[in-house]
Design an enzyme around this catalytic site. Structure first.
Site, mmCIF file in Angstrom:
data_model
loop_
_atom_site.group_PDB
_atom_site.id
_atom_site.type_symbol
_atom_site.label_atom_id
_atom_site.label_comp_id
_atom_site.label_asym_id
_atom_site.label_seq_id
_atom_site.Cartn_x
_atom_site.Cartn_y
_atom_site.Cartn_z
ATOM 1 N N GLY A 158 32.040 -14.468 70.221
ATOM 2 C CA GLY A 158 33.068 -13.437 70.163
ATOM 3 C C GLY A 158 34.132 -13.768 69.132
ATOM 4 O O GLY A 158 34.558 -14.922 69.003
ATOM 5 N N ASP B 141 30.811 -9.501 69.202
ATOM 6 C CA ASP B 141 31.833 -8.686 69.857
ATOM 7 C C ASP B 141 33.199 -9.265 69.515
ATOM 8 O O ASP B 141 33.292 -10.304 68.856
ATOM 9 C CB ASP B 141 31.623 -8.673 71.381
ATOM 10 C CG ASP B 141 31.692 -10.065 71.977
ATOM 11 O OD1 ASP B 141 32.802 -10.519 72.285
ATOM 12 O OD2 ASP B 141 30.629 -10.715 72.121
ATOM 13 N N GLU C 172 18.322 -16.095 70.323
ATOM 14 C CA GLU C 172 18.973 -16.882 69.287
ATOM 15 C C GLU C 172 18.036 -17.902 68.653
ATOM 16 O O GLU C 172 18.407 -18.551 67.673
ATOM 17 C CB GLU C 172 20.187 -17.607 69.867
ATOM 18 C CG GLU C 172 21.265 -16.668 70.388
ATOM 19 C CD GLU C 172 22.327 -17.377 71.192
ATOM 20 O OE1 GLU C 172 23.508 -16.982 71.110
ATOM 21 O OE2 GLU C 172 21.984 -18.329 71.940
ATOM 22 N N MET D 256 30.135 -20.423 74.594
ATOM 23 C CA MET D 256 30.038 -21.133 75.859
ATOM 24 C C MET D 256 29.317 -22.483 75.786
ATOM 25 O O MET D 256 29.089 -23.100 76.830
ATOM 26 C CB MET D 256 29.337 -20.244 76.900
ATOM 27 C CG MET D 256 30.067 -18.949 77.194
ATOM 28 S SD MET D 256 29.177 -17.830 78.329
ATOM 29 C CE MET D 256 29.190 -18.791 79.842
ATOM 30 N N GLU D 257 28.993 -22.963 74.580
ATOM 31 C CA GLU D 257 28.180 -24.175 74.497
ATOM 32 C C GLU D 257 28.630 -25.222 73.486
ATOM 33 O O GLU D 257 28.434 -26.431 73.697
ATOM 34 C CB GLU D 257 26.718 -23.809 74.174
ATOM 35 C CG GLU D 257 26.003 -22.997 75.220
ATOM 36 C CD GLU D 257 26.301 -21.500 75.150
ATOM 37 O OE1 GLU D 257 26.221 -20.839 76.185
ATOM 38 O OE2 GLU D 257 26.615 -21.014 74.027
#
Length: 243
Positions: free
Chosen positions: A80, A210, A14, A186-187
């Protein structure tokens, strides 16, 4: 005056392409995290790969702020989709972030409530406790303009963070039902919490890898290409925010 933009990503894929393009680079390791300071097309940046999850992200954001004093912080990467309007490769822009796994409901607080501000006996979680942490409006607008220039389909809304890779339709429905989120990762929520406490404007952008359901293994095939989209948006963002 040119802004110093802090850029945090969770994974090497990333951020590596941005680091490769940077000039006048110098690096420093703090708490095991490599911070790279330099310029991208003349724009001053400090970049770091935090590692996955909220603790790693928060640690990275705090170290970046204390050591380098960025004018703004952005969190870029993949995520996602929780929204039918966001497909693989599309871009989600956060108007606000939440932490979907922050749960003190047993104590009578809303799901996702995050503590802020001065604690008192009648406000033990802080005078400014909140579920949604708002992103900086100028940063949101700059991300939107960047996607328009690049012609990438985007959707702006709540981005939900948690220490889970979401690959379950029931969990996906839970996050959407409770927070109205359009994307999960997640961050971002942790970075937003640190940035708000330190009064640093922040924003979060995610390219969709996804659909956060039982077929989320497609992440393995889409992550690199999705990351390229988020990097393209980040580069264009620098041209807009640093004028």
């Amino acid at each position: 005056m040119s802004k110093l933009v802090g850029i945090i990503a969770a994974m090497n894929i990333e951020l590596d392409m941005l680091k490769t393009e940077a000039t006048n680079k110098s690096s420093e390791i703090i708490s095991g995290i490599e911070f790279t300071k330099g310029e991208i097309n003349g724009h001053k940046v400090v970049m770091a790969v935090s590692g996955e999850g909220k603790v790693n992200a928060a640690m990275c954001a705090e170290a970046m702020i204390l050591k380098f004093s960025p004018d703004i912080i952005i969190n870029t990467g993949v995520g996602g989709s929780l929204n039918k309007n966001l497909n693989i490769g599309n871009i989600a822009i956060a108007k606000s972030v939440v932490q979907h796994d922050y749960d003190i409901t047993f104590l009578g607080w809303p799901l996702g409530m995050t503590p802020f501000g001065k604690r008192t006996d009648d406000k033990p979680w802080g005078e400014d406790a909140t579920v949604e942490i708002n992103c900086d409006e100028e940063i949101v607008s700059a991300f939107q303009k960047a996607t328009e220039i690049l012609g990438i389909h985007t959707h702006t809304g709540v981005i939900a963070s948690g220490d889970q890779f979401i690959a379950d339709s029931s969990k996906k429905d839970f996050i959407v039902g409770n927070f109205g989120a359009v994307c999960c990762e997640m961050e971002g929520g942790a970075i937003g919490q640190v940035a708000r406490i330190n009064r640093v404007p922040f924003g979060v952008v995610r390219a969709i890898s996804d659909n956060a359901d039982e077929n989320a293994e497609v992440y393995e095939f889409n992550a690199v290409d999705a990351a390229k989209n988020s990097i393209s948006v980040t580069k264009e963002f620098l041209n807009i925010i640093d004028k």
